[in-house]
Motif scaffolding. Structure first.
Motif, short mmCIF file in Angstrom:
data_model
loop_
_atom_site.label_atom_id
_atom_site.label_comp_id
_atom_site.label_asym_id
_atom_site.label_seq_id
_atom_site.Cartn_x
_atom_site.Cartn_y
_atom_site.Cartn_z
N PRO A 123 -6.10 -71.92 62.09
CA PRO A 123 -6.04 -70.89 61.06
C PRO A 123 -5.41 -71.37 59.76
CG PRO A 123 -5.41 -69.99 63.19
CD PRO A 123 -5.50 -71.46 63.37
N ASP A 124 -4.46 -72.29 59.85
CA ASP A 124 -3.79 -72.78 58.64
C ASP A 124 -4.68 -73.66 57.78
OD1 ASP A 124 -3.46 -74.80 60.84
OD2 ASP A 124 -2.64 -75.97 59.17
N ALA A 125 -5.75 -74.17 58.39
CA ALA A 125 -6.62 -75.10 57.68
C ALA A 125 -8.03 -74.56 57.50
CB ALA A 125 -6.66 -76.43 58.42
N GLU A 126 -8.20 -73.25 57.62
CA GLU A 126 -9.53 -72.65 57.52
C GLU A 126 -10.20 -73.05 56.21
OE1 GLU A 126 -11.68 -68.25 57.84
OE2 GLU A 126 -9.50 -68.46 58.04
N GLY A 127 -11.47 -73.45 56.33
CA GLY A 127 -12.23 -73.85 55.15
C GLY A 127 -12.08 -75.31 54.78
#
Length: 404
Positions: free
Chosen positions: A167-171
């Motif tokens: 989630p912290d690195a989404e995208g």
């Protein structure tokens, strides 16, 4: 009859090794076939099978040679899996998935590979790359939680490859990845209640707050583009394209199931009459002859598609060139077509043999169930593969799936 198609750079020495491994697989067929009904009934490959496969080196095809593995190529994996599949579909599937997961592990960093194999060179890897878990950043790595299914081969594995999202690195390229975790830190839920490939025991892996060091994370977007973490760039096997390799590996057992069905037809037809006709031998009946010809040709077509993809894949790895999108789209299409043709070959044999094909004592019914299930694995989806490939022929890329 053999189908020769192979990567042009494959050496005679590599072909000799391959032939020897296929011979070892063939020598195990009586044992595996003898246990096939038990494998299906007990919903698991017997330890006897696994020990025999491991003893013959057939579970070390993709393990790095640095750890005593055979580090072969994907054509070899296909041929070995096909030979095992002629005896038992579930045993072939487990053989394939343990090797495929071992290949995934070989893409990780040197430290991660040491975690898996340095202390136990015989360690086996299972897993699920579908990102059905999450990885939360913590000091030194991640806390991973989730459930992953179907985890083929997990009953015989020491480590697992698990798909996760961050989630912290989404995208970003690190938003989706695969991690390596010891099986001892996971639990297995008995969820594999199916009609086909029953013996694979492809149960559900569950992890709750499993700590995974940072070096055991591999970016999937990077891998799809051919950027792997392994520093051993001279090792040809681990330069193969990520998605085509994952898809193609699954066709090996199905090539074997199709061959097994044709073997059964060739054995039984001369000794049986054709019901409600004057033919005392099915082998003399044109309807059976035509069915046999079509089934055998379809099985050959399945091999040709699979072996062409393997040749393209292995040749690119040997040349150190990562295939472009269009080439990878064709490889995925080849894998899908191999599954379709193998499945249709089995269907034709069952139809030729009639209702008796589905008697519980007839191995054809198990072959039919196994290939109907195995050929429908999501990464093999022929309709999706066709859409990807068809669009690529018109220069349309990246609109269907990232998994190309």
């Amino acid at each position: 009859m053999s189908i020769i198609m192979d990567a042009p750079r494959t050496t005679d020495a590599a072909r000799t090794v391959r032939a020897g491994l296929v011979e070892r697989a063939a020598a195990l067929r009586p044992l595996l076939a003898g246990n096939a009904e038990r494998t299906d009934r007990e919903r698991g490959v017997p330890d006897e099978n696994i020990s025999a496969l491991a003893g013959a080196g057939l579970l070390a095809l993709t393990r790095p040679a640095r750890y005593g593995g055979l580090q072969t190529d994907f054509r070899t994996l296909l041929e070995v899996s096909r030979e095992v599949g002629r005896a038992c579909g579930s045993s072939a599937w487990v053989t394939t998935l343990l090797n495929a997961s071992g290949w995934f592990a070989g893409l990780f960093s040197a430290e991660a590979q040491d975690d898996v194999w340095a202390g136990n060179p015989e360690a086996r890897v299972a897993g699920v790359v579908t990102p059905s878990g999450t990885a939360q950043v913590v000091d030194g790595g991640y806390r991973v939680s989730g459930s992953w299914l179907p985890a083929s081969g997990c009953a015989h594995a020491d480590w697992a490859v698990l798909g996760v999202t961050r989630p912290d690195a989404e995208g970003t390229p690190d938003g989706v990845g695969i991690v390596l975790a010891p099986m001892a830190e996971l639990t297995v839920e008995d969820t594999w209640f199916v009609t086909g490939m029953r013996g694979t025991a492809s149960n559900t892996l569950v992890g709750k707050d499993v700590f995974v060091p940072a070096h055991r994370f591999l970016s999937v977007p990077d891998a799809i583009d051919g950027r792997y973490a392994t520093p051993f760039t001279d090792e040809v096997l681990y330069r193969a394209p990520f998605v085509p390799a994952a898809a193609l590996a699954l066709t090996g057992p199905q090539l074997g199931l199709a061959a097994a069905a044709i073997d059964i037809l060739a054995e039984k037809a001369p000794r049986r009459g054709l019901t409600f006709t004057n033919y005392t031998s099915q082998a003399e009946a044109p309807t059976i002859q035509l069915a046999a010809a079509k089934a055998a040709s379809l099985a050959d077509s399945a091999q040709l598609h699979a072996y062409r993809a393997a040749a393209d894949l292995d040749e690119a790895a040997q040349a150190g060139v990562y295939p472009d999108y269009d080439a990878r789209a064709r490889m995925r299409m080849d894998a899908g077509m191999a599954a379709i043709h193998a499945r249709e070959a089995v269907r034709l044999v069952c139809s030729a043999q009639g209702a008796s094909s589905f008697g519980e004592s007839n191995p054809l019914q198990r072959i039919w169930r196994d290939i109907e299930a195995g050929s429908r694995h999501g990464i093999l989806n022929p309709e999706v593969a066709a859409e990807i490939y068809g669009k690529s022929l018109f220069g349309i890329r990246g609109t269907v799936s990232d998994l190309v």
